[in-house]
Design a protein around this motif. Structure first.
Motif, PDB file in Angstrom:
ATOM      1  N   PHE A  96      -9.986  28.421   3.695  1.00 25.37           N
ATOM      2  CA  PHE A  96      -8.544  28.973   3.893  1.00 25.37           C
ATOM      3  C   PHE A  96      -7.449  27.927   3.833  1.00 25.37           C
ATOM      4  CE2 PHE A  96      -9.832  26.365   7.683  1.00 25.37           C
ATOM      5  CZ  PHE A  96      -8.544  25.874   8.535  1.00 25.37           C
ATOM      6  N   THR A 138      -6.899  32.399   8.796  1.00 26.54           N
ATOM      7  CA  THR A 138      -7.899  32.175   7.863  1.00 26.54           C
ATOM      8  C   THR A 138      -8.452  33.156   7.049  1.00 26.54           C
ATOM      9  OG1 THR A 138      -9.730  32.735   9.248  1.00 26.54           O
ATOM     10  CG2 THR A 138      -8.605  30.442   9.733  1.00 26.54           C
ATOM     11  N   SER A 175     -14.861  30.262  10.114  1.00 29.95           N
ATOM     12  CA  SER A 175     -13.718  29.318   9.732  1.00 29.95           C
ATOM     13  C   SER A 175     -13.881  28.272  11.136  1.00 29.95           C
ATOM     14  CB  SER A 175     -12.596  29.902   9.853  1.00 29.95           C
ATOM     15  OG  SER A 175     -12.060  30.429  11.222  1.00 29.95           O
ATOM     16  N   SER A 182      -7.667  24.716  13.392  1.00 27.84           N
ATOM     17  CA  SER A 182      -7.486  25.290  12.096  1.00 27.84           C
ATOM     18  C   SER A 182      -5.876  25.378  12.036  1.00 27.84           C
ATOM     19  CB  SER A 182      -8.090  26.462  11.737  1.00 27.84           C
ATOM     20  OG  SER A 182      -9.403  26.354  12.001  1.00 27.84           O
TER      21      SER A 182
END
Length: 465
Positions: A362, A434, A439, A445
């Protein structure tokens, strides 16, 4: 040697290290094997056999048709010295066979199984020691090498027990003391049958290709059929070597538990520093090194998803990673910095090094908006999911500068405000940010991706509702 080096197992002599008992290449020891094979003939412990392939095949056929025990019929064992000399003078091809006693018993002690007695009539009848081309059979090379190299203990699988009486007889024929024997129980699959490719990975190279760390392999395999300190599961190679004793070995076959090995692997992955994890995962992220090792097509486990097609990152000729998607405007330095920043995030979720490729994807491409059915949680409808994504923009703006615990509390407050479960709040955001269910932890993230890019992806997803 590559496999041993990868496992971190060093050796004292042999190979490229040399040593006082060389040469260590079997083809360079042929004269030694010939010398000792002929020595057995001189001592009356072996003999020349001139039977050709046609006769041996005829004997095999007769034995099969009459359901007789297979093996040589000892035809040449009874040749007179004059007959032997005539055949040799005529240049007739020959092999050298061991004279196995036809009566009595062979006894030996095994460290695990105790005293074993074998009837000599059940030993392979007069096996070949030296073939007609001058090559030794395994049995001759094994016994001569072990004696000349002063091997003290022979440790091998229990399926080798039927060969041990023959080896004991060979040591006796040479007038040598045989080493101590320790025949190890088999390693079985979960179904109780001998471990094989149909159960899963069995070769070290395939374990490497599937993202296992050498520490996990060594630790887990060393404990198969062996007991050390009660309650302790994790050992370094040095600790295993220091604590090893034959008394720790079990008689019963061990069961190879892939789930248990997965547990060991995950534990050792979590012990790595960010830099170490980067080094170990980079081949799988870029599809190089260990990621290129062969995978057994019969393995029931799915092939790992590795390389640029899953990560968006490839390896340049300079050995540095680069982003395949040029529109991301990332330099090699940016890619490396981003990957290092992702390592602590993915570390807790990795069970195999191979999983890193999908988890970092991602960051190195602009993911397409997933289908709505993948974005909308089962307990929500499209309208409520749209509310979640609208609220998510504010949530993303507010979590920067906060601790992880504070950000989690903010997520819980947002979910409570919307009257939904925390998971139903986080899942649409994860899919928007993502583009995947695979993920690293969502809050981390978002921090790595940045506020601007995270919100832009949420807005792009909202546009489809």
């Amino acid at each position: 040697y590559d496999t041993m080096a990868w496992l971190g197992i060093d050796w004292d002599e042999g190979g490229d290290k040399g040593g006082e008992y060389g040469p260590y290449v079997q083809s360079e020891r042929f004269e030694l094997y010939k010398k000792y094979a002929h020595k057995l003939i001189e001592n009356g412990e072996a003999y020349y056999c001139f039977c050709d392939a046609e006769r041996l095949e005829r004997i095999r056929k007769i034995q099969t048709e009459n359901k007789m025990a297979p093996g040589y019929d000892r035809n040449c064992r009874h040749l007179t010295p004059e007959e032997v000399k005539a055949n040799l003078d005529a240049g007739k091809p020959y092999v050298i066979r061991l004279k196995v006693p036809m009566e009595g018993e062979t006894k030996f002690h095994d460290h695990i199984l105790g005293d074993i007695t074998w009837k000599n009539e059940d030993i392979s009848p007069d096996p070949v020691l030296l073939k007609s081309d001058g090559f030794p059979t395994y049995h001759l090379a094994n016994i001569v090498d072990d004696h000349m190299m002063k091997i003290s203990h022979v440790m091998r699988a229990q399926e080798w027990i039927p060969s041990t009486p023959l080896h004991v007889q060979m040591y006796r024929s040479f007038g040598w003391e045989h080493p101590e024997f320790c025949h190890l129980p088999m390693v079985n699959g979960a179904d109780g049958k001998k471990l094989s490719k149909r159960h899963g990975s069995t070769s070290v190279n395939e374990f490497r290709a599937r993202g296992y760390l050498p520490q996990a392999i060594v630790n887990y395999v060393a404990l198969l059929g062996c007991s050390y300190e009660e309650g302790k599961e994790f050992y370094t190679l040095e600790e295993l070597a220091k604590n090893f004793k034959l008394e720790h070995l079990n008689k019963a076959p061990a069961v190879f538990d892939y789930k248990k090995l997965e547990f060991y692997n995950g534990n050792y992955i979590r012990q790595l520093t960010a830099e170490e994890l980067y080094k170990w995962t980079l081949p799988f992220i870029t599809g190089t090194g260990d990621a290129t090792l062969e995978i057994n097509p019969e393995n029931p486990q799915p092939a790992p998803k590795v390389g640029p097609q899953y990560s968006g990152v490839a390896l340049g000729d300079d050995g540095e990673p680069y982003c395949v998607d040029k529109s991301m405007n990332m330099s090699s330095a940016d890619v490396k910095k981003t990957l290092l920043g992702l390592m602590p995030l993915i570390q807790e979720r990795l069970k195999f090094l191979t999983e890193a490729a999908e988890m970092v994807h991602f960051m190195f491409t602009e993911p397409a908006v997933p289908p709505k059915e993948e974005i909308v949680p089962k307990r929500l409808d499209e309208a409520k999911t749209k509310e979640v994504l609208e609220e998510a923009k504010t949530f993303v703006k507010n979590i920067f500068g906060k601790t992880h615990d504070e950000a989690e509390e903010m997520a819980k407050a947002c979910a409570e405000k919307l009257g939904i479960k925390l998971g139903d709040f986080m899942m649409p955001i994860r899919m928007a940010v993502t583009g995947s269910r695979v993920s690293p932890p969502l809050i981390g993230s978002i921090w790595v991706l940045g506020e601007e890019r995270s919100i832009a992806r949420i807005e792009k997803t909202l546009a489809t509702f």
